[in-house]
Motif scaffolding. Structure first.
Motif, mmCIF file in Angstrom:
data_model
loop_
_atom_site.group_PDB
_atom_site.id
_atom_site.type_symbol
_atom_site.label_atom_id
_atom_site.label_comp_id
_atom_site.label_asym_id
_atom_site.label_seq_id
_atom_site.Cartn_x
_atom_site.Cartn_y
_atom_site.Cartn_z
ATOM 1 N N ASN A 154 0.809 -1.218 0.000
ATOM 2 C CA ASN A 154 0.000 0.000 0.000
ATOM 3 C C ASN A 154 0.847 1.274 0.000
ATOM 4 O O ASN A 154 0.481 2.277 0.624
ATOM 5 N N LYS A 155 1.969 1.256 -0.721
ATOM 6 C CA LYS A 155 2.831 2.429 -0.772
ATOM 7 C C LYS A 155 2.804 3.142 -2.120
ATOM 8 O O LYS A 155 2.937 4.357 -2.178
ATOM 9 N N THR A 156 2.659 2.415 -3.217
ATOM 10 C CA THR A 156 2.821 3.055 -4.520
ATOM 11 C C THR A 156 1.700 4.047 -4.828
ATOM 12 O O THR A 156 1.949 5.067 -5.467
ATOM 13 N N ILE A 157 0.478 3.759 -4.400
ATOM 14 C CA ILE A 157 -0.616 4.707 -4.638
ATOM 15 C C ILE A 157 -0.417 5.990 -3.828
ATOM 16 O O ILE A 157 -0.522 7.096 -4.387
ATOM 17 N N PRO A 158 -0.137 5.916 -2.511
ATOM 18 C CA PRO A 158 0.173 7.168 -1.786
ATOM 19 C C PRO A 158 1.341 7.940 -2.393
ATOM 20 O O PRO A 158 1.332 9.180 -2.404
ATOM 21 N N GLU A 159 2.351 7.219 -2.905
ATOM 22 C CA GLU A 159 3.477 7.912 -3.548
ATOM 23 C C GLU A 159 3.031 8.631 -4.823
ATOM 24 O O GLU A 159 3.504 9.741 -5.123
#
Length: 284
Positions: A154-159
């Motif tokens: 769940n990191k690439t979307i917030p990035e």
């Protein structure tokens, strides 16, 4: 209950085929949804990916077989999908914390049990939602292609959101929007993209009165019925926690099933309020 049974059927399919190469499309077919959405729902519900589950189950079974039989390590490695002794040893050691040789000599190993899907009674809790029938509408959006594996944490979307805020994309979209209090995140399940990828966009609802710059794509969201859930809290934890509740509480017990075509997250620009929009159909 049908949703619960179909999810369990997918788990059973994995278990029945652990000793052969598993195809994600075939696993997802047990629920009659796309491989992308199956992987997304699996991770939301379980807290780890489908591939992690498969790998951990194979290594747990391999460890049990290693310590309880006289089979050679290489034979067990080949049985559970590893082509070389070295590759198996690395994976085995990462999972169990000991080498296969140490396990054979009596060092403790780890177990990893088969998943069983069940309804648990936890007491009444409220979940604010509406069922809304909405006509088709247009959005201007900036799209990116993401991989399921890279987004597993769940990191690439917030990035992606952080970049869109930093480079002014969000502000430019809001200037085009017919509702300047909201910015949208749209997740598409595109059957024409590889099963390990999906498309995600930062978007704003538009009408036909504005000329849209070439940097943005104009897309039409089809007419459908939506289950709309209210969310309050800081991102991304609040939205991720709400997704877990939707998958484990609403979908199994409601009269509606997700179509698994797309989903939308709607963010207010001035506070911690947000919404999740899930396209649904009435259960038969």
């Amino acid at each position: 209950m049908d949703w619960i049974r179909s999810f369990q059927r997918s788990i059973d399919y994995i278990e029945d085929n652990l000793l052969r190469p598993l195809d994600m499309t075939e696993i997802a077919a047990q629920m009659n949804i796309s491989s992308f959405y199956y992987q997304k729902l699996f991770t939301i519900i379980c807290g780890f990916t489908v591939n992690e589950y498969i790998r951990n189950r194979r290594l747990a079974l391999a460890g049990s077989e290693l310590v309880s039989t006289d089979e050679k390590t290489l034979d067990i490695a080949l049985k559970y999908g590893y082509d070389t002794h070295e590759g198996f040893t690395r994976a085995f050691t990462r999972f169990h914390g000991v080498t296969p040789a140490a396990a054979k000599k009596g060092s403790p190993i780890k177990s990893f049990a088969k998943l069983t899907v069940a309804i648990s009674m936890k007491g009444g809790t409220e979940m604010d939602y509406q069922i809304i029938k909405k006509d088709k509408f247009k959005v201007a959006e900036k799209r990116e292609t993401h991989t399921v594996s890279e987004n597993a944490n769940n990191k690439t979307i917030p990035e992606f959101w952080a970049r869109c805020h930093a480079d002014g994309t969000v502000n430019r979209l809001l200037e085009l929007s017919c509702d300047k209090s909201k910015i949208w995140g749209i997740c598409y399940s595109n059957p024409h993209t590889p099963e390990s990828t999906f498309e995600y966009s930062v978007a704003a609802v538009i009408d036909d009165s504005r000329e849209i710059p070439e940097e943005f794509t104009v897309s039409e969201i089809p007419s459908c019925t939506w289950a709309v859930f209210q969310c309050v809290g800081p991102m991304p934890d609040a939205i991720q926690n709400l997704w877990h509740r939707i998958c484990t509480e609403f979908i199994p017990s409601s009269d509606y099933s997700p179509t698994c075509d797309m989903d939308i997250e709607v963010y207010a620009t001035d506070n911690y309020k947000s919404e999740i929009w899930v396209p649904v159909i009435k259960k038969q």
